[in-house]
Design a protein around this motif. Structure first.
Motif, mmCIF file in Angstrom:
data_model
loop_
_atom_site.group_PDB
_atom_site.id
_atom_site.type_symbol
_atom_site.label_atom_id
_atom_site.label_comp_id
_atom_site.label_asym_id
_atom_site.label_seq_id
_atom_site.Cartn_x
_atom_site.Cartn_y
_atom_site.Cartn_z
ATOM 1 N N ASP A 102 -7.761 7.545 -3.324
ATOM 2 C CA ASP A 102 -6.704 6.609 -2.961
ATOM 3 C C ASP A 102 -6.288 5.807 -4.185
ATOM 4 N N ASN A 103 -5.003 5.503 -4.272
ATOM 5 C CA ASN A 103 -4.477 4.606 -5.294
ATOM 6 C C ASN A 103 -4.199 3.263 -4.643
ATOM 7 N N TYR A 104 -4.656 2.201 -5.270
ATOM 8 C CA TYR A 104 -4.405 0.843 -4.803
ATOM 9 C C TYR A 104 -3.434 0.211 -5.783
ATOM 10 N N VAL A 105 -2.255 -0.151 -5.291
ATOM 11 C CA VAL A 105 -1.168 -0.630 -6.133
ATOM 12 C C VAL A 105 -0.991 -2.130 -5.925
ATOM 13 N N GLN A 106 -0.789 -2.855 -7.015
ATOM 14 C CA GLN A 106 -0.642 -4.304 -6.961
ATOM 15 C C GLN A 106 0.532 -4.717 -6.081
ATOM 16 N N ILE A 107 0.293 -5.723 -5.244
ATOM 17 C CA ILE A 107 1.384 -6.299 -4.478
ATOM 18 C C ILE A 107 1.738 -7.655 -5.091
ATOM 19 N N THR A 108 3.000 -8.054 -4.950
ATOM 20 C CA THR A 108 3.460 -9.254 -5.650
ATOM 21 C C THR A 108 4.267 -10.193 -4.763
ATOM 22 N N SER A 109 4.108 -10.078 -3.446
ATOM 23 C CA SER A 109 4.788 -11.021 -2.557
ATOM 24 C C SER A 109 4.032 -11.107 -1.244
ATOM 25 N N ILE A 110 4.223 -12.220 -0.562
ATOM 26 C CA ILE A 110 3.574 -12.424 0.726
ATOM 27 C C ILE A 110 4.090 -11.411 1.757
ATOM 28 N N ASP A 111 5.332 -10.965 1.611
ATOM 29 C CA ASP A 111 5.895 -9.982 2.543
ATOM 30 C C ASP A 111 5.194 -8.630 2.455
ATOM 31 N N GLU A 112 4.614 -8.319 1.304
ATOM 32 C CA GLU A 112 3.909 -7.049 1.135
ATOM 33 C C GLU A 112 2.498 -7.077 1.722
ATOM 34 N N LEU A 113 2.004 -8.274 2.039
ATOM 35 C CA LEU A 113 0.654 -8.420 2.591
ATOM 36 C C LEU A 113 0.697 -8.149 4.088
ATOM 37 N N THR A 114 0.276 -6.962 4.473
ATOM 38 C CA THR A 114 0.294 -6.535 5.864
ATOM 39 C C THR A 114 -1.083 -5.995 6.216
ATOM 40 N N THR A 115 -1.285 -5.632 7.454
ATOM 41 C CA THR A 115 -2.548 -5.039 7.863
ATOM 42 C C THR A 115 -2.764 -3.737 7.095
#
Length: 139
Positions: free
Chosen positions: A25-38
């Motif tokens: 699996d690749n884990y890619v950086q998120i940069t906003s609260i909208d991208e933070l999901t389950t």
């Protein structure tokens, strides 16, 4: 499609959870609260390459141990299962919980520490904010 992310964060307290993963699996950086999901996440502190482990320290102050990961640009490729957390968003109240192996990360009262508990509780629900390129969780 399973969403996997690298989660750069500055935590008000040390909190972490792990889940299962499939091969490479690749884990890619998120940069906003909208991208933070389950979904499944690797939680790292600031610009560090230390991830929050699903193992709890039990000597002295309670906290989650750290484990080195290799950050390549904006991703981590195939991290150990011991640093992968399931973050769940509760749409009814907008809070987030962290879990791994049937345990939840919980605030440890007034102490600046955390502990693993067996069931979701108010102390295991966090409000998330994103400022200055960092996520912050407060219970």
């Amino acid at each position: 499609m399973k969403k996997t992310t690298l989660f750069k964060s500055l935590l008000a307290m040390t909190i972490a959870f792990a889940g299962s993963k499939s091969f490479a699996d690749n884990y890619v950086q998120i940069t906003s609260i909208d991208e933070l999901t389950t979904g499944s996440y690797v939680v790292v502190g600031g610009t560090s390459s230390n991830a929050m482990s699903t193992t709890q320290n039990t000597k002295g102050t309670f906290y989650m141990k750290i484990e080195a990961v290799t950050v390549d640009g904006d991703k981590i490729v195939d991290p150990s299962t011991s640093v992968i957390w399931t973050i769940t968003k509760d749409d009814s109240n907008g809070t987030f919980s962290f879990s791994a192996n049937g345990k939840y990360v919980s605030s440890n009262g007034d102490a600046n520490s955390s502990k693993l508990i067996d069931a979701i509780a108010n102390t295991a629900q966090y409000n998330a904010t994103f400022e200055d390129g960092k996520f912050k969780f407060a219970c």
